[in-house]
Design an enzyme around this catalytic site. Structure first.
Site, short mmCIF file in Angstrom:
data_model
loop_
_atom_site.label_atom_id
_atom_site.label_comp_id
_atom_site.label_asym_id
_atom_site.label_seq_id
_atom_site.Cartn_x
_atom_site.Cartn_y
_atom_site.Cartn_z
N SER A 8 0.84 -1.19 0.00
CA SER A 8 0.00 0.00 0.00
C SER A 8 0.88 1.25 0.00
CB SER A 8 -0.96 -0.04 1.20
OG SER A 8 -1.97 0.92 1.08
N ASP A 12 -8.41 -6.11 -4.97
CA ASP A 12 -8.12 -4.78 -4.41
C ASP A 12 -8.93 -3.71 -5.13
OD1 ASP A 12 -6.92 -2.38 -3.48
OD2 ASP A 12 -4.97 -3.37 -3.27
N HIS A 43 -7.89 -5.34 -0.58
CA HIS A 43 -6.71 -4.59 -0.15
C HIS A 43 -6.28 -4.95 1.27
CE1 HIS A 43 -3.83 -1.31 -0.45
NE2 HIS A 43 -4.21 -0.91 0.75
#
EC number: 3.1.1.113
Length: 349
Positions: free
Chosen positions: A139, A293, A322
């Protein structure tokens, strides 16, 4: 000082003062403190160093619990794994722990590049490291990984970007703006001058609901994955997992990271030319999106991977989406470990 951001909850870590940090937005932090957790030891020539930067809301403790361990790809018996908490996350210099003009809502706008510049100073001047065997992050950690590989191409031998992009998309920018507004529209936020984090509970709860909506995929709930984690209904999951996770966090810290996340973009180094920026990368690079995601999509990651020399596309299959980064899907972690082990065994550039 918010009592959530302590070694009791997130330790052990060492606070290292790297000195003044000039920021890309024009201000300067008089002193930048980085919270660092080290697992394993450097070898004689310091060639076994791995850097792990952190993601939005995450700390070094999460990285340790989810990704590091003997027998894992990130094995502290083989490597010196240096986890650096990003600026603004509550452990390193942040709105919640800095005084003077940088306290609270006065904290500076920090970019991904500022984190990487600070980390480079830390590694070279404090640890005496001249290269990294691997930079790996998920991320916002992936955003930092890309920044490292573009900014310091001779320093990074291998790079693994998990569930993140080198340039944030307009769609993701807008979603993050809504995360910000969920907090700032709470009347108790008071332009960042709230009396305590708990006073902004309504804003933090809205923020947690939005994360539930986008952080986990529709398939996650449709197939009952939340029940496998011990929550009988979506509402119980929202209340018992997501709200509970974000409730103790400092709102200004979250806003610092969200602003930074929105503006992640390595093409700043090349006048907006993303292909030219990614073409700088020398590191053997694995690009690893998560299949479901909704923030950093597979297609977004694939389009960038095609611009990176000596790179491979290794998507991770998980309906968790995610937030599979939280380690909720053991099979995804197995895939990730296999890819990282392969990358670490491959020749450097």
């Amino acid at each position: 000082m918010n009592s959530y951001y302590t070694e009791e909850n997130h330790g052990p870590f060492e606070l290292i003062n790297i000195g003044p940090l000039p920021l890309e937005e024009g201000r300067c932090m008089p002193e930048c403190l980085l919270a660092v957790a080290v697992h394993g030891a450097l070898n004689a020539d310091k060639s076994n160093a791995i850097l792990v930067p952190t993601w939005y809301s995450g700390t070094s403790k999460a990285m340790e619990q989810i990704y590091i361990g003997e027998g894992r790809a990130l094995d502290p018996s083989k490597y010196c794994i240096i986890v650096v908490n990003q600026i603004g996350n509550g452990l390193s210099s942040s709105a919640s722990n800095t005084g003077g003009s940088l306290a609270g809502p006065g904290f500076a706008n920090v970019r991904i590049g500022d984190d990487v510049s600070a980390q480079h100073t830390l590694l070279t001047e404090y640890f005496g490291i001249e290269s990294l065997a691997l930079v790996v992050g998920g991320s916002m950690g992936a955003q930092q990984t890309y920044e490292w590989a573009v900014r310091y191409p001779d320093f990074v031998k291998r790079a693994a970007a998990i569930a993140g992009t080198a340039r944030n998309s307009e769609h993701d920018f807008l979603f993050t703006e809504i995360l910000i507004e969920a907090i700032t529209t709470d009347p108790a936020f008071q332009a960042g001058l709230y009396r305590s984090s708990s006073a902004v509970a309504a804003g933090l709860e809205r923020h947690a609901k939005l994360w539930t909506l986008m952080g986990w995929s529709p398939e996650f709930f449709r197939t009952g994955r939340h029940k496998a984690l011990g929550f009988e209904s979506m509402q119980m999951f929202v209340d018992g997992f997501m709200k509970r996770y974000f409730a103790p966090m400092d709102p200004n810290n979250l806003l610092t990271m969200a602003w930074k996340w929105q503006r992640g973009d390595v093409s700043r180094h090349t006048g907006g030319d993303l292909a030219k920026a990614l073409g700088r990368i020398k590191a053997k690079t694995y690009v690893m999106p998560i299949s479901h995601d909704q923030f950093f999509t597979v297609d977004d990651c694939l389009s960038e991977q095609k611009m990176i020399p000596n790179s491979e596309f290794r998507p991770l299959r998980s309906i968790d989406g995610h937030l599979g980064l939280f380690g909720t899907d053991a099979q995804m972690l197995d895939q990730l470990d296999a890819h990282l082990a392969e990358l670490l065994s491959s020749p450097a550039y």
